[in-house]
Design an enzyme around this catalytic site. Structure first.
Site, short mmCIF file in Angstrom:
data_model
loop_
_atom_site.label_atom_id
_atom_site.label_comp_id
_atom_site.label_asym_id
_atom_site.label_seq_id
_atom_site.Cartn_x
_atom_site.Cartn_y
_atom_site.Cartn_z
N GLU A 79 46.34 44.83 50.22
CA GLU A 79 46.48 45.20 48.79
C GLU A 79 46.29 46.70 48.60
O GLU A 79 45.24 47.26 48.98
CB GLU A 79 45.41 44.42 47.97
CG GLU A 79 45.55 44.64 46.48
CD GLU A 79 44.57 43.77 45.67
OE1 GLU A 79 44.23 42.65 46.10
OE2 GLU A 79 44.14 44.23 44.60
N LYS A 98 36.19 38.42 42.60
CA LYS A 98 37.35 38.73 43.45
C LYS A 98 37.35 40.23 43.76
O LYS A 98 37.62 40.65 44.89
CB LYS A 98 38.64 38.31 42.73
CG LYS A 98 39.87 38.26 43.62
CD LYS A 98 40.58 39.58 43.80
CE LYS A 98 41.82 39.44 44.67
NZ LYS A 98 42.54 40.70 44.83
N ASP A 148 34.52 35.67 60.49
CA ASP A 148 35.01 34.44 59.83
C ASP A 148 34.85 34.65 58.32
O ASP A 148 33.85 34.28 57.71
CB ASP A 148 34.19 33.24 60.31
CG ASP A 148 34.68 31.93 59.70
OD1 ASP A 148 35.47 31.97 58.75
OD2 ASP A 148 34.24 30.87 60.18
N HIS A 187 40.36 54.90 22.05
CA HIS A 187 40.48 56.25 21.48
C HIS A 187 41.84 56.44 20.80
O HIS A 187 41.93 57.01 19.72
CB HIS A 187 40.33 57.30 22.59
CG HIS A 187 38.91 57.51 23.00
ND1 HIS A 187 38.51 58.55 23.79
CD2 HIS A 187 37.79 56.81 22.73
CE1 HIS A 187 37.20 58.48 24.00
NE2 HIS A 187 36.76 57.42 23.37
#
Ligand code: MEV
Length: 398
Positions: A80, A270, A286, A384
């Site tokens: 990612e 996550k 693992d 804002h």
């Protein structure tokens, strides 16, 4: 060694390799360990069944980390985009205030021996608790080398899961064997111990042997990571109108959202696992075991909760605290064959499993901070803009 390698991201791969090798005192040829993704086809073929190839991921270095006063390069293997940059940015923000501080429990894993069809559960519990010294001695005798290294079975706990007559399994008791696994993740060790003790356990409980396997809810093997970030570090370089204190308050608000809503807590967690898993994959761990343990731990109160929370201190600094089980190893497992994982451990200067847990935990708190800061500043920017638009509209009225 300094983990502050400004501009690393601007270099080409050969120059980046040279800079990292120089920082870690590696020979430039060390990178050949990564040829073929760090795993030869032959080694892969000995690792699992029906191998037809190997499968690569990018391996990168997150910079700027100070963990317990030591500069560390943090290896990450992940597909990612932005995770490595996010971790490095957050580590830079935490750096002036000491970086990340960690505390880890001893590396104690839990093995479960289930006994079913027990007619008298209370008598079974008495017998098992009375036999604690015998069972622990028998367990120690099964792992003499681990005991020699200072680890081994350390305790035994008996839990009642069902009374006779309440279900098809009859009376059910589970014995938890607590095993200090030293620098091993310990799954094989613990499983061997559970299998070795099960018959005697069932005999004492006067029932039938059920499952014998480790628990991935390794809540005896946890790491706690904290950091403190000054508001000045949280300011948005691209928007001078956003104050650091405003960002700190918005991050604390995002934390409170996760604390009251499991839907948000799952996404918040996550973002933590983005950092942790990337370190675990790079170092041959693992990661499914750690994921299972992390989420079970997040839900241990009966409600799914965030693994890390953020508060603004009386002095205005943002404080983050993360706690989770982290069962990792620096001996055995994939490390026996994976040259890339061994190199990654070396890059991070990892010597013990506890070191690795601390580094993975720090990476998790860093990616959480970066994600919350990005979400918070985006929200502030929008706020804002909306305020500006409202003022403008009011001013435009006749
Ligand atoms: C994306 O990989 C992770 C985030 O969704 C985490 C979060 O929302 O806190 C950005």
């Amino acid at each position: 060694m300094s983990s502050r390698l400004p501009g690393l991201y601007r270099l080409g791969v050969p120059e980046r390799r040279a800079q990292v090798a120089a920082a870690r005192g590696l020979s430039p040829t060390a990178w050949s360990e990564l040829d073929g993704g760090g795993l030869s086809l032959d080694a892969a073929d000995h690792m699992i069944e029906n191998v037809v190839g190997t499968f690569a991921l990018p391996l990168a270095i997150a910079t700027n980390f100070v963990i317990d006063g030591v500069d560390r390069l943090v290896p990450m293997a992940v597909e990612e985009p932005s995770i490595v940059a996010a971790a490095s940015n957050a580590a830079r923000m935490a750096r002036p205030t000491g970086g990340f501080l960690t505390e880890a429990t001893p590396p104690v894993m839990i093995g479960q021996i289930q006994v079913v069809q027990i007619d008298d559960v209370e008598a079974a519990v008495r017998a098992l608790e009375g036999a604690r010294p015998e069972l622990l001695a028998a367990a120690r005798a099964l792992v003499p080398r681990l005991v020699e290294r200072g680890g081994g079975p350390v305790d035994l706990e008996v839990r009642v899961l069902a009374q006779p007559g309440t279900g098809p399994d009859g009376g059910v008791v589970v014995v938890h064997l607590h095993v200090d696994c030293c620098d091993a993740m310990g799954a094989n060790l613990v499983n061997t111990l559970c299998e070795g003790l099960a018959d005697r356990v069932a005999e004492l409980a006067d029932g039938d042997v059920g499952l014998r396997i480790l628990s991935n809810l390794t809540d005896r093997r946890t790491v706690r990571v904290t950091c403190r970030v000054s508001p000045a570090e949280l300011r948005d370089a691209s928007d001078a109108s956003i104050e650091g204190a405003e960002v700190a308050a918005a991050i604390a608000s995002a934390s409170r959202f996760a604390e009251v809503d499991p839907y948000r807590a799952a996404t918040h967690n996550k973002g933590i696992m983005n950092g942790i898993d990337a370190v675990l994959v790079a170092t041959g761990q693992d990661w499914r075991a750690v994921e299972a343990g992390a989420h079970a731990f997040a839900a241990i109160s009966g409600t799914y909760r965030p693994l890390a929370t953020w508060r603004v201190d009386a002095d205005g600094a943002l404080r983050g605290a993360l706690a989770l089980p982290l069962a990792v190893g620096t001996v055995g497992g994939a490390l026996l064959a994976h040259r890339g994982a061994k190199l990654a451990l070396h890059l991070a200067g990892v010597e013990t499993a506890t070191d690795l847990a601390a580094i993975a935990g720090a990476a998790g708190l860093a990616t959480n901070l970066a994600a919350l800061r990005a979400l918070a500043t985006e929200g502030i920017q929008r706020g804002h803009m909306a305020l500006h638009a409202r003022k403008h509209a009011r001013g435009a009225r006749p």
